[in-house]
Design a protein around this motif. Structure first.
Motif, PDB file in Angstrom:
ATOM      1  N   VAL A   1       0.870  -1.168   0.000  1.00  0.00           N
ATOM      2  CA  VAL A   1       0.000   0.000   0.000  1.00  0.00           C
ATOM      3  C   VAL A   1       0.905   1.214   0.000  1.00  0.00           C
ATOM      4  O   VAL A   1       2.056   1.151   0.453  1.00  0.00           O
TER       5      VAL A   1
ATOM      6  N   THR B   1      -1.855   6.080   1.410  1.00  0.00           N
ATOM      7  CA  THR B   1      -2.989   5.254   1.840  1.00  0.00           C
ATOM      8  C   THR B   1      -2.876   4.902   3.317  1.00  0.00           C
ATOM      9  O   THR B   1      -3.851   4.991   4.072  1.00  0.00           O
TER      10      THR B   1
ATOM     11  N   GLU C   1      -6.603   4.327   5.283  1.00  0.00           N
ATOM     12  CA  GLU C   1      -7.464   3.621   4.336  1.00  0.00           C
ATOM     13  C   GLU C   1      -7.009   2.171   4.172  1.00  0.00           C
ATOM     14  O   GLU C   1      -5.935   1.770   4.642  1.00  0.00           O
ATOM     15  N   ALA C   2      -7.824   1.389   3.447  1.00  0.00           N
ATOM     16  CA  ALA C   2      -7.509  -0.006   3.096  1.00  0.00           C
ATOM     17  C   ALA C   2      -7.180  -0.848   4.332  1.00  0.00           C
ATOM     18  O   ALA C   2      -6.272  -1.683   4.310  1.00  0.00           O
TER      19      ALA C   2
END
Length: 504
Positions: A22, A26, A31-32
């Motif tokens: 990632v 990010t 996120e994720a």
């Protein structure tokens, strides 16, 4: 227990084998799934600048309770190469201080020293294909865990020394290293066990006098590395010093001598300096002087009624037949200040006496004759503070009557018998008893007692200061407990010294 989920963070989401990192953006944005609890984070972003994206990845990983490599403390340390080298030196890792973070200027300085051999390597979780510096690279990684690190070493005076190191971001990792990196991450063996632990407060500093090139050193590099790791857990910083570092003794709280000792050797001056500063020291000058002379030991053990083989003193004018009448034949003849089995002679006949004794008496007014007590092995009992610390059997060299066989010619090699670690609870009580009695007659330091079992009884052969402790040999049975006890010995005496002015 399930394995932690691992997230790789990089500048770009470039494929890393089967893994897809990632981006830093990010991760920082949360996120994720990057804020999930219990993640392991491998930070492969450039992080050579304070408050860069890579720096923030490690900083926020710590705040989120993630286990991260490298952590922010490591990044801070590596941002200042000279300071990092000093910290590594404090941990006993040989370093060379060149021209700050400027690697090229350091190379110029090295060239002026005669152009030593240089090894540049990129390590992946501390591993490298360069065998010459493999152990050293692993030690650097343990102190500063970085997924991929560029390290530069120079061989100076037969010792490899680190002179530069820097984290390597994923963007600068080649195909072979990417493959190795991906395999290591997939295996999960990364040394990530949780959020950044709080450092243990340093309670004391222990100097270890050690010379890598000393052929008689009682501990090797890997043994001292183990000591350093154990000591660190107890809040004790261990730093190795050499024979040219007498003035540095005062920088520490205690001294542990791990090179050859003797009243006429440089190590004795270090013991004297430590004692003059009121520091606890192994080996003390008292121990070095007394253990170094077999005539003294013979008299001491005899007066204390510690069992030994039959013993006689040989002087100019001594008669072979009289010695035989006292100790039997054959017998063993010892030079008072000899060591490592090199000044011990088996005398089976008058002819051997005539060949050997005159020359030995020319160098020493007294010799020790001791009854011949053949056994398959000698007991070696390490005694610390009057109590058993470790035990092992030193087996005789096959076909020889000693545990060490000297080189038979100039091209030959010294041969040592097998060392077998034995749990202390398995050692005959009589052996432990006489070993501790003998050691207490000298002091409360560290001693190696050589003993034999003869006709069901235990006898003391010698009391040695500066006894060998080698990883997986003397510590074979007791493991890290040996090092924990050594560190505790020093800490106890350091604390007593600190408290002593407060005593009424």
């Amino acid at each position: 227990m399930s394995r932690r989920k691992t997230v790789v963070v990089a500048e770009r989401a470039d494929a890393l084998g089967p893994l897809t990192p990632v981006t830093a953006e990010t991760y920082l944005a949360g996120e994720a799934g990057s804020t999930e609890a219990g993640l392991s984070v491998i930070n492969l972003c450039p992080a050579d600048r304070y408050l860069s994206e890579g720096y923030y990845v490690s900083l926020l990983a710590d705040a989120r309770g993630h286990a991260v490599l490298p952590n922010v403390d490591t990044l801070e340390a590596l941002a200042n190469v000279p300071a990092a080298l000093r910290l590594l030196e404090d941990a006993g890792i040989p370093t060379f201080h060149g021209s700050g973070a400027d690697r090229r200027r350091t190379l110029t300085r090295l060239a002026a020293l005669g152009g030593p051999e240089i090894v540049d390597t990129v390590t992946v979780f501390g591993r490298t294909d360069h065998r010459a510096v493999g152990r050293l690279a692993a030690r650097v990684h343990r102190r500063f865990p970085v997924p991929v690190c560029q390290m530069s070493f120079a061989r100076i005076d037969d010792t490899w020394r680190l002179f530069h190191l820097a984290p390597v971001p994923l963007s600068r990792v080649d195909a072979a290293q990417r493959k190795e990196l991906a395999e290591a991450i997939e295996s999960g063996k990364l040394g990530l066990n949780g959020p950044t632990p709080k450092p243990v407060a340093v309670r004391a500093s222990l100097a270890v006098l050690w010379e890598a090139n000393d052929p008689f050193k009682p501990s090797e590099d890997d043994t001292l590395t183990r000591l350093e790791r154990v000591a660190e857990k107890q809040g004790v910083r261990v730093q190795r010093i050499g024979l040219n570092d007498l003035e540095r003794v005062a920088e520490h709280d205690a001294l542990f001598i791990r090179c050859l000792t003797g009243p006429d050797l440089p190590s004795f001056r270090f013991a004297q300096r430590a004692e003059s500063l009121g520091m606890p020291v192994i080996d003390s000058t008292h121990s070095i002087l007394r253990c170094g002379n077999k005539v003294y030991l013979s008299e001491l053990l005899s007066r204390a009624k510690v069992p030994t083989p039959r013993t006689a003193t040989v002087v100019t004018g001594s008669d072979y037949d009289e010695v035989v009448a006292e100790v039997g034949s054959p017998f063993v003849l010892k030079v008072p200040d000899g060591s490592f089995s090199t000044a011990v002679f088996k005398i089976p006949t008058q002819a051997a006496w005539d060949r050997t004794v005159p020359g030995l008496l020319a160098g020493s007014p007294l010799l020790i004759a001791q009854a011949w007590t053949p056994t398959d092995f000698d007991w070696r009992i390490g005694v610390l503070d009057g109590r058993p610390l470790y035990a092992c059997r030193y087996w005789m060299v096959p076909g020889h009557w000693q545990i060490r066989r000297a080189a038979q010619n100039a091209a030959g090699a010294v041969k040592d018998g097998r060392v077998e670690g034995v749990p202390l609870e398995s050692v005959p009580a009589a052996v432990k008893r006489v070993a501790c009695r003998a050691a207490r007659l000298i002091g409360d330091g560290l001693y190696g007692i050589d003993a034999k079992e003869v006709d069901g009884s235990a006898v003391v052969i010698e009391v040695n200061d500066n006894p060998d402790i080698h990883l997986d040999y003397e510590d074979q049975a007791e493991g890290d407990w040996v090092y924990e006890e050594l560190v505790a010995w020093f800490v106890k005496r350091i604390d007593e010294e600190v408290a002593s002015p407060l005593k009424s």
